[in-house]
Enzyme design. Structure first.
Site, short mmCIF file in Angstrom:
data_model
loop_
_atom_site.label_atom_id
_atom_site.label_comp_id
_atom_site.label_asym_id
_atom_site.label_seq_id
_atom_site.Cartn_x
_atom_site.Cartn_y
_atom_site.Cartn_z
N LYS A 1 1.12 -1.27 0.12
CA LYS A 1 0.14 0.00 -0.14
C LYS A 1 1.17 1.62 -0.06
O LYS A 1 0.83 2.06 -0.71
CB LYS A 1 -0.74 0.22 1.36
CG LYS A 1 -1.51 0.93 1.74
CD LYS A 1 -2.37 1.52 0.56
CE LYS A 1 -3.06 2.83 0.33
NZ LYS A 1 -4.16 3.56 0.18
N CYS B 1 -3.64 10.92 0.94
CA CYS B 1 -2.47 9.68 0.92
C CYS B 1 -0.81 9.89 0.70
O CYS B 1 0.27 9.48 1.64
CB CYS B 1 -3.46 8.75 -0.36
SG CYS B 1 -4.80 9.46 0.43
N1 SAJ Z 1 -1.29 15.21 -8.76
C1 SAJ Z 1 -0.12 15.69 -9.64
N2 SAJ Z 1 0.38 14.92 -11.24
C2 SAJ Z 1 -0.70 14.52 -11.95
C3 SAJ Z 1 -2.00 13.21 -10.32
C4 SAJ Z 1 -2.26 14.14 -9.23
O1 SAJ Z 1 0.08 16.20 -9.16
O2 SAJ Z 1 -0.32 14.01 -12.39
C5 SAJ Z 1 -1.77 15.39 -7.40
C6 SAJ Z 1 -3.35 15.68 -7.25
O3 SAJ Z 1 -3.30 17.07 -8.14
C7 SAJ Z 1 -3.63 15.59 -5.81
C8 SAJ Z 1 -2.58 14.42 -5.18
O4 SAJ Z 1 -1.92 14.36 -6.29
O5 SAJ Z 1 -3.56 16.76 -4.79
C9 SAJ Z 1 -2.92 13.56 -5.03
O6 SAJ Z 1 -4.01 12.86 -6.25
P1 SAJ Z 1 -3.97 11.56 -6.47
O7 SAJ Z 1 -5.39 11.57 -7.26
O8 SAJ Z 1 -2.89 11.22 -7.67
O9 SAJ Z 1 -4.19 10.33 -6.03
P2 SAJ Z 1 -5.61 10.89 -4.43
O10 SAJ Z 1 -4.51 11.07 -3.41
O11 SAJ Z 1 -6.77 10.91 -4.82
O12 SAJ Z 1 -6.12 9.08 -4.36
C10 SAJ Z 1 -4.55 8.03 -3.70
C11 SAJ Z 1 -4.44 7.48 -5.51
N3 SAJ Z 1 -3.48 5.90 -5.13
C12 SAJ Z 1 -2.46 5.52 -6.13
O13 SAJ Z 1 -3.26 5.88 -7.25
C13 SAJ Z 1 -1.66 5.27 -6.59
C14 SAJ Z 1 -5.59 5.98 -4.71
O14 SAJ Z 1 -5.83 4.84 -5.59
C15 SAJ Z 1 -5.30 5.59 -3.33
O15 SAJ Z 1 -6.99 4.88 -2.49
C16 SAJ Z 1 -5.41 6.62 -2.44
O16 SAJ Z 1 -4.27 7.43 -2.93
C17 SAJ Z 1 -5.37 6.30 -1.03
O17 SAJ Z 1 -6.25 6.58 0.00
O18 SAJ Z 1 -3.94 5.72 -0.67
#
Ligand code: SAJ
Length: 402
Positions: free
Chosen positions: A197, A251
């Site tokens: 995880k 996360c």
């Molecule tokens: N972000 C970027 N660039 C990107 C993708 C995201 O800057 O290319 C930023 C987003 O804007 C945001 C942050 O990253 O601020 C996190 O967003 P996210 O969409 O990447 O992830 P979360 O936090 O919404 O969800 C993640 C997911 N983990 C993965 O994809 C490995 C989700 O599957 C998990 O369940 C969740 O974390 C968790 O609860 O752990």
């Protein structure tokens, strides 16, 4: 019956998904108001498909309570924050939930922990508790994986990891999860499940940091980072994520610190990556300053942030890049920038707006921090404004980028 402990962003959809499939569920949360709201017929946050799932679950008799139930299966989905100084996990909510569970559970109960924990947490903190109670129970770690914005879909389709002490318990729990997901359900040991995880979220954090670093290099030497990433991603083995104004949520910016906290001398790449992501809101501030200079704009009260949530089309603003940026401004004793977010209905910052048009009227420089659908379908409203698009949603015209 499954007693689901913690009815937040993970526990609630999970409880509803099990109940909608006809499994008897009682959701427990210590927050009386939250339980009251769920019992009065309303979900507690906005998420695509959640209301429909709630309606199905209510039809099937889902219950919400502040009390832990006598049950054979518990699913714990409480938060696991980290200590900002030591960077180590704070397992107190999980410890508290397991303790309360042990007080009431039936002998031979299965206690599934979905909350994200650092590798070894079950061994160091949870097993000693179980020994203290001297009650025969089975511990399982089944880390949640659903992404806000697409939770209901992902609950039904993501593959799942079940960490258990024996294949018999692993299989019993896998069978339960197969009721709600058509994804693969993998059985492994608990420490491996804990590690997977954290590694999944660390992978994403490091990849985003790489994109953010590329954005800084390209800005410094006048290259187009988006064009470069687009071309590189056409290589069959390259998949770079998007640079952005920072990394928010509970996360991606948090979980990788568990590894840094536990293995400080072994996490050079991860540690640096996290620092890069954390530097982005401050970097956006410095870009705002140079864009203001560029345009002879002197009045900071004419600058507005579009978006306060941690990402698009969700109402969650925990650790959001915009809040990080406003915090950093506060440290410099500056008046906070104006801000507006269609998803945030309560006041969370001083100069906040609740109407898009009024917000636009009051600013000359719009900083797009979050790519909500609202702004994507109203780009024309930005005409006449200076626009700093940190999310690369505007593809033509004179727009400032990261
Ligand atoms: N972000 C970027 N660039 C990107 C993708 C995201 O800057 O290319 C930023 C987003 O804007 C945001 C942050 O990253 O601020 C996190 O967003 P996210 O969409 O990447 O992830 P979360 O936090 O919404 O969800 C993640 C997911 N983990 C993965 O994809 C490995 C989700 O599957 C998990 O369940 C969740 O974390 C968790 O609860 O752990």
């Amino acid at each position: 019956m499954i007693n689901i402990i913690g009815l937040g962003y993970i526990g609630l959809p999970t409880a509803l998904a099990f109940s909608a499939k006809g499994i008897e569920v009682v959701g427990t949360d210590y927050n009386v108001n939250l339980v009251q709201q769920l019992n009065s017929g309303r979900v507690t946050f906005e998420e695509k498909g959640l209301e429909e799932l709630y309606i199905d679950a209510v039809k099937n008799g889902v219950q919400f309570s502040v009390n832990y139930q006598h049950a054979d299966i518990y699913l714990i989905a409480v938060p696991t924050p980290y200590d900002k100084i030591s960077k180590k996990i704070d397992p107190s909510y999980v410890i508290n939930a397991v303790t309360r569970t042990l007080e009431v559970c039936n002998v031979d109960a299965v206690i599934i922990i979905e909350s994200t924990v650092s590798p070894g947490t079950t061994d160091s903190f949870i097993r000693p508790l179980v020994e203290k109670f001297n009650k025969k129970v089975h511990l399982v770690h089944a880390p949640e994986r659903i992404i806000p914005g697409n939770m209901v879909y992902e609950l039904a389709h993501n593959s799942r990891t079940i960490g258990a002490d024996s294949s018999e318990i692993g299989e019993r729990v896998a069978k339960i999860y197969r009721e709600i997901t058509d994804g693969e359900v993998i059985i492994t040991d608990i420490k491996t499940a804990e590690m997977t995880k954290v590694v999944e979220n660390t992978f994403r954090a490091v990849n985003i940091a790489f994109a953010n670093e590329l954005a800084k290099i390209c800005r410094y030497d006048n290259m187009d980072v988006y064009e470069i990433i687009k071309i590189c991603n056409m290589h069959p083995r390259v998949k770079i994520l998007n640079p952005g104004p920072g990394v928010g949520g509970h996360c991606i910016p948090v979980d990788p610190w568990f590894l840094v906290g536990d293995y400080p001398s072994l996490t050079k790449v991860i540690g640096e990556a996290l620092e890069i992501n954390e530097s982005m809101p401050e970097y956006v501030l410095s870009r705002i300053m140079s864009i203001m200079k560029d345009n002879g704009l002197k009045d900071i009260s004419r600058v507005g942030l579009y978006g306060l949530t941690y990402k698009e089309n969700v109402d969650d603003y925990r650790e959001s890049p915009s809040l990080q940026l406003l915090e950093s401004q506060e440290k410099h004793l500056a008046e906070p920038l104006k801000a507006y977010d269609p998803w945030v209905k309560q006041k969370i910052t001083k100069n906040q707006y609740f109407d898009f048009d009024t917000f636009l009227n009051d600013v000359d420089l719009v900083v797009i921090m979050v790519k909500h659908d609202e702004i994507k379908s109203n780009i024309s409203k930005l005409e006449g404004k200076i626009v700093f698009d940190t999310q690369n949603i505007i593809k033509s015209g004179r727009v400032y980028k990261l």
